[in-house]
Enzyme design. Structure first.
Site, short mmCIF file in Angstrom:
data_model
loop_
_atom_site.label_atom_id
_atom_site.label_comp_id
_atom_site.label_asym_id
_atom_site.label_seq_id
_atom_site.Cartn_x
_atom_site.Cartn_y
_atom_site.Cartn_z
N GLU A 80 1.06 -1.74 -0.13
CA GLU A 80 -0.32 0.32 -0.13
C GLU A 80 1.15 1.23 0.27
O GLU A 80 0.30 2.31 0.50
CB GLU A 80 -0.94 -0.26 0.94
CG GLU A 80 -1.82 -0.94 0.74
CD GLU A 80 -3.30 -1.06 -0.20
OE1 GLU A 80 -2.65 -0.10 -0.91
OE2 GLU A 80 -4.39 -1.30 0.63
N HIS A 98 -3.48 2.85 8.23
CA HIS A 98 -4.16 2.43 7.45
C HIS A 98 -4.29 0.51 8.16
O HIS A 98 -3.71 -0.26 8.65
CB HIS A 98 -3.67 1.90 5.88
CG HIS A 98 -4.67 0.99 5.11
ND1 HIS A 98 -5.46 1.10 4.93
CD2 HIS A 98 -3.62 0.18 4.91
CE1 HIS A 98 -6.40 0.16 4.63
NE2 HIS A 98 -5.63 -0.48 3.78
N HIS A 100 -7.75 -2.23 8.39
CA HIS A 100 -8.59 -3.49 8.07
C HIS A 100 -9.90 -3.76 9.41
O HIS A 100 -10.69 -3.91 9.67
CB HIS A 100 -8.49 -4.54 7.47
CG HIS A 100 -8.20 -4.44 6.88
ND1 HIS A 100 -6.79 -5.60 5.70
CD2 HIS A 100 -7.30 -3.09 5.77
CE1 HIS A 100 -6.35 -5.25 4.53
NE2 HIS A 100 -6.45 -3.92 4.25
N TYR A 119 -20.37 14.21 17.65
CA TYR A 119 -19.24 15.01 16.87
C TYR A 119 -18.09 14.68 16.47
O TYR A 119 -17.35 15.24 16.82
CB TYR A 119 -19.37 16.34 18.27
CG TYR A 119 -19.68 15.60 19.58
CD1 TYR A 119 -17.87 15.35 20.32
CD2 TYR A 119 -19.68 15.34 20.59
CE1 TYR A 119 -17.03 15.66 20.99
CE2 TYR A 119 -20.17 14.82 21.77
CZ TYR A 119 -18.05 15.36 22.14
OH TYR A 119 -17.83 14.69 23.54
N HIS A 160 -12.64 -1.61 1.87
CA HIS A 160 -11.51 -2.23 2.16
C HIS A 160 -11.37 -2.11 3.39
O HIS A 160 -10.58 -3.33 4.45
CB HIS A 160 -11.09 -1.45 1.11
CG HIS A 160 -9.13 -1.62 1.34
ND1 HIS A 160 -8.67 -0.69 0.18
CD2 HIS A 160 -8.07 -1.88 2.23
CE1 HIS A 160 -7.48 -1.59 0.39
NE2 HIS A 160 -7.32 -2.03 1.86
N TYR A 215 -7.66 24.20 20.02
CA TYR A 215 -6.86 23.22 20.16
C TYR A 215 -5.55 22.52 19.55
O TYR A 215 -5.06 21.82 19.60
CB TYR A 215 -7.64 21.82 20.80
CG TYR A 215 -8.78 22.12 21.90
CD1 TYR A 215 -7.52 22.22 22.85
CD2 TYR A 215 -9.81 22.49 21.40
CE1 TYR A 215 -8.62 22.54 24.78
CE2 TYR A 215 -10.81 23.07 22.40
CZ TYR A 215 -9.79 22.69 23.98
OH TYR A 215 -11.25 22.84 24.74
#
Length: 222
Positions: A80, A98, A100, A119, A160, A215
């Site tokens: 990837e 990343h 799954h 939120y 994915h 922040y």
């Protein structure tokens, strides 16, 4: 490589390995799925392809330049890599995670945008989009991801998983965890027979986003 630069690289690699192991221990990936990277200057350190995270050692350090050319280590970087490099080329990210994650991946098969049931979506820049499906490891997937990441710090990849980024690996990981929780929350609320979850309005999310600016929250990709 100067001693100071070497120390920076080694610290970043230790953080990459620790974060990758955390994604596995907290159930966000299975086996060698998912990947983690961190940027140090013009070098990107990324988990190598096909190596269980618990087996990674300091000497397995794997790094590429911003064009994807390997400059550190001998192991092949994650398949990837195009996805990670696309984030670094188009944002101010210092780290990418990343996964799954089960609930987030499930939601990516159901909607084009994660419904704003909390939120927490504002912590990712606003309603979280789902990138159109493309095969893993392709430039097409990276392009689809960038579209979904516009003004966001996280998105889902259709059928994915998830992608989040931040100014540090801790921040990128926290966003991944928040995104998985948000998806789990929506799936739970929407599963109640005869009831439809109440959603926050764009104005309500924007109000939270404005509050977060104080922040130092990043505002998404360029």
């Amino acid at each position: 490589m100067s001693g100071e630069w070497r120390d920076s690289i080694e610290r970043a690699w230790d953080a990459v390995v620790a974060t990758a192991r955390r994604t596995a221990s907290e159930g966000l990936v299975v086996g060698t799925s998912g990947n983690v990277s961190a940027r140090v200057g013009e070098t990107v350190l990324a988990t190598p392809s096909g190596v269980p995270y618990e087996r990674l050692r300091p000497e397995d350090l794997t790094g590429v330049d911003m064009e994807g050319n390997q400059v550190l280590g001998t192991m092949a970087p994650t398949s990837e890599l195009p996805l990670h490099l696309a984030v670094y080329r188009n944002t101010d990210a210092a780290a990418v995670v990343h996964t799954h994650a089960v609930h987030a991946t499930a939601v990516s098969t159901l909607v084009a945008e994660v419904p704003s049931v909390h939120y927490a979506a504002a912590m990712l820049g606003g309603p979280v989009r789902v990138a159109a499906y493309a095969r893993y490891g392709t430039d097409e997937l990276a392009e689809n991801m960038l579209t979904a990441l516009r003004d966001r710090t996280g998105c889902l990849l259709g059928n994915h998983g998830t992608v989040t980024y931040g100014a540090s690996l801790d921040e990128a990981y926290d966003r991944t965890a928040q995104l998985e929780w948000l998806c789990r929350l929506w799936l739970t609320a929407s599963s109640v027979p005869g009831r439809t979850p109440a959603l926050l309005t764009p104005e309500q999310l924007s109000d939270v986003g404005e509050a977060l600016k104080g922040y130092g929250q990043p505002r998404g990709n360029r």
